[in-house]
Structure formats: C-alpha cells, structure tokens
Design a protein around this motif. Structure first.
Motif, PDB file in Angstrom:
ATOM      1  N   GLU A 185       0.816  -1.214   0.000  1.00 24.90           N
ATOM      2  CA  GLU A 185       0.000   0.000   0.000  1.00 24.90           C
ATOM      3  C   GLU A 185       0.855   1.273   0.000  1.00 24.90           C
ATOM      4  N   LEU A 186       2.145   1.109   0.304  1.00 25.00           N
ATOM      5  CA  LEU A 186       3.011   2.290   0.269  1.00 25.00           C
ATOM      6  C   LEU A 186       3.074   2.858  -1.142  1.00 25.00           C
ATOM      7  N   GLY A 187       3.036   1.945  -2.126  1.00 21.77           N
ATOM      8  CA  GLY A 187       2.984   2.355  -3.530  1.00 21.77           C
ATOM      9  C   GLY A 187       3.907   3.503  -3.849  1.00 21.77           C
ATOM     10  N   SER A 188       3.337   4.566  -4.399  1.00 24.85           N
ATOM     11  CA  SER A 188       4.136   5.728  -4.787  1.00 24.85           C
ATOM     12  C   SER A 188       4.110   6.833  -3.739  1.00 24.85           C
ATOM     13  N   HIS A 189       3.611   6.534  -2.537  1.00 24.45           N
ATOM     14  CA  HIS A 189       3.572   7.561  -1.490  1.00 24.45           C
ATOM     15  C   HIS A 189       4.989   8.065  -1.193  1.00 24.45           C
ATOM     16  N   PRO A 190       5.175   9.364  -1.036  1.00 25.14           N
ATOM     17  CA  PRO A 190       6.505   9.894  -0.708  1.00 25.14           C
ATOM     18  C   PRO A 190       7.013   9.321   0.621  1.00 25.14           C
ATOM     19  N   ILE A 191       8.282   8.938   0.636  1.00 30.46           N
ATOM     20  CA  ILE A 191       8.879   8.334   1.825  1.00 30.46           C
ATOM     21  C   ILE A 191      10.103   9.155   2.243  1.00 30.46           C
ATOM     22  N   ILE A 192      10.241   9.355   3.546  1.00 29.94           N
ATOM     23  CA  ILE A 192      11.387  10.058   4.108  1.00 29.94           C
ATOM     24  C   ILE A 192      12.248   9.020   4.821  1.00 29.94           C
ATOM     25  N   LEU A 193      13.487   8.880   4.385  1.00 35.21           N
ATOM     26  CA  LEU A 193      14.376   7.873   4.954  1.00 35.21           C
ATOM     27  C   LEU A 193      15.563   8.521   5.647  1.00 35.21           C
ATOM     28  N   CYS A 194      16.184   7.741   6.513  1.00 34.91           N
ATOM     29  CA  CYS A 194      17.407   8.182   7.174  1.00 34.91           C
ATOM     30  C   CYS A 194      18.546   8.200   6.166  1.00 34.91           C
ATOM     31  N   ASP A 195      19.454   9.135   6.325  1.00 37.95           N
ATOM     32  CA  ASP A 195      20.630   9.232   5.460  1.00 37.95           C
ATOM     33  C   ASP A 195      21.493   7.986   5.642  1.00 37.95           C
TER      34      ASP A 195
END
Length: 296
Positions: A185-195
């Motif tokens: 369901e994450l699909g194309s949702h914008p994701i913020i990840l750790c560097d």
C-alpha cells in the motif's frame, strides 16, 4: 624509531606541505625534512613523493599512516587509562553507538553500570558504523551498538533486543484507513528515509525489509535524525519509518503511528565487540548485565 619522528610524519601526512607542517609543529622546515629523511632511511621506503606539483603520500606512506594513527590512538588511551586510575577509577568502557541505536534500555544498563561500579569510567560516542568498526578493531572502542550484524571479520555481533518497525504517517493521510499498513500500500507515497551515511546499518536492514516492493520506494528526502523525519512527516512531506521503542520517546503532533502488516518487520539491535577469547573484565560484566536483563 622516535615518537617525535612519527608525530612529524603524521602532521606532514595531513598537511602535505613542508612549510605548513613545520608551522604546525612550531619548528623550522630543515629539522622536519631531516626527520622525515631519517624515518624513510630507517624504514627503507619512501613515505612521500616530492615533485613540482607538491608533496603526496606514497602507497607505503599511506599504509604507514594508518598504523601510526592506531599507535597514537593506543598511546592516548593509555594516557587516559593512567589518568583514570590515578583519579581513583579502575578501568573504562568506551562504547560506540551507530545507526541511531540510542534506546531507553541502553540508558538503564548504563545507569546500572554507574551505580554498581562507580570506579569504572563509561564513555559513550555516537559515530557512523564504519568508524565504529574501525574503532573496535583498533581498540579505540571497547564495544558498540548498531542495527546490523554485517560487520566483517574480527567482530562479534550479538543480538540484544528486537523492535517492531512502524510507520509514521501525517494526520488525515489515506494510509490511516489501515490499522496495519500492508507494504504494497506504500505504492508511490513519498517516503522520508534516514541518510545511509549516518545510519548505514539501519538503512541496510530497512532496504532488506522493503525488498518485496514491486517498484522502487518513492524516497523524497534523506534526513540525519528522527526529529527531522518527524518534522517533515508532521508537515505532510511524506511518511517515515522508525521503531516502537524510539517513537515512544519522541511523540509529535499531527503524526500518527501505524504498525506494518508483516511479521518480519523487526529491527534488531546488536552488541558489537572484538572477537577475542579474553575480554576486559568491565566489558564481560557489561555483557552479563545486557544478557540478564534484555537478552533474547
């Protein structure tokens, strides 16, 4: 081989300029040149290549520099240990933490160490994973914590605790329709990840967990801290990942936490230590405390 020569060599290796190195060492340039020449003659190799373009380390010089830095680190630790004993302490624990593996449970263990053995100096350093591994091999660190067991030879990685991975979602986001968010369901949702340069081991584990996704995650930002990730999530820039243990200490308005609908969505914290049959007594007691109260 004199320590003075090694110190001159290390400074010149950093400056790669005889005049600048001499100024840092508060000596004239001729004594510096003589010392480097004497060191090269004693070793039987050229440490620097001097040409019209300047001064550069040779391959032998670069290798020698690594060993010299380890030597000075050991000497500095010996000095600190002597000072600690002289002031009434009877040893030290130098613990490195990487991948954001700061946890309330670690605080509890450290507090118990201080209460039960106040004569043992405990120092904590937050460093990148690669620096932790180098420090464990060189003796700069006694032990460490990270979110990966992929640390190469010479280091033991022992799992200490496991935490569910959860999703931080902006308030009113459509993913909140799920009580447990399916990965697809994450699909194309914008994701913020750790560097990945800041939390290398954690990012490796997260990449492994996200591997079943059919498409590449839509990563819109890399951040260096949990606070920054939650700030961006709260502002609606995207969703982010963290663990139950970490989010419990850093709640934010307009951020809702949802578990992932996958049993394997767990992040493991590992104790890293040198692979040795003979461990320092303070480290052995530290490991016993971890295993007794948090192991398994």
């Amino acid at each position: 081989m004199e320590l003075r020569h090694l110190r001159y060599f290390a400074v010149l290796a950093e400056e790669l300029h005889f005049t600048h190195a001499a100024e840092r060492l508060h000596i004239e340039q001729p004594p510096l040149s003589r010392a480097i020449k004497e060191l090269e003659e004693e070793l039987g190799v050229l440490l620097f290549d001097r040409n019209r373009r300047g001064t550069v380390l040779t391959a032998a010089g670069a290798t020698f520099l690594q060993d010299v830095r380890r030597l000075f680190a050991t000497l500095e630790q010996a000095r600190e240990n002597a000072k600690a004993v002289g002031s009434g302490l009877r040893g030290s624990l130098r613990i490195a933490v990487s991948d954001g593996a700061i946890d309330p449970r670690l605080s509890a263990v450290l507090a118990r160490c201080r209460a039960e053995e106040p004569e043992i100096e405990v120092r904590l350093s937050e460093v990148p994973l690669a620096e932790q591994i180098r420090g464990l091999r060189s003796g700069d660190f006694t032990a460490g914590f990270a979110h990966t067991a992929d640390v190469g030879e010479g280091i033991v990685a022992e799992p200490i605790w496991r935490d569910p991975l959860v999703l931080a979602v902006p308030a009113l986001h459509e993913l909140l329709a799920h009580k447990e968010v399916p990965l697809h369901e994450l699909g194309s949702h914008p994701i913020i990840l750790c560097d990945p340069h800041v939390c290398e081991g954690y990012c490796r584990e997260l990449a492994r967990l996200l591997r079943p996704l059919e498409d590449e995650p839509n990563v819109v930002e890399h951040v260096s801290s949990l606070d920054m990730m939650l700030t961006l999530v709260s502002a609606g820039f995207g969703v982010g990942f963290t663990t139950e243990a970490r989010i419990a200490t850093c709640q934010r308005p307009n951020v809702v936490i949802r578990p992932l609908a996958m049993d394997s969505a767990m992040i493991t914290t590992y104790l890293l230590r040198p692979d040795s049959d003979s461990l320092p007594a303070p480290l052995e007691r530290f490991i016993v405390r971890l295993r007794t109260h948090f192991g398994g």
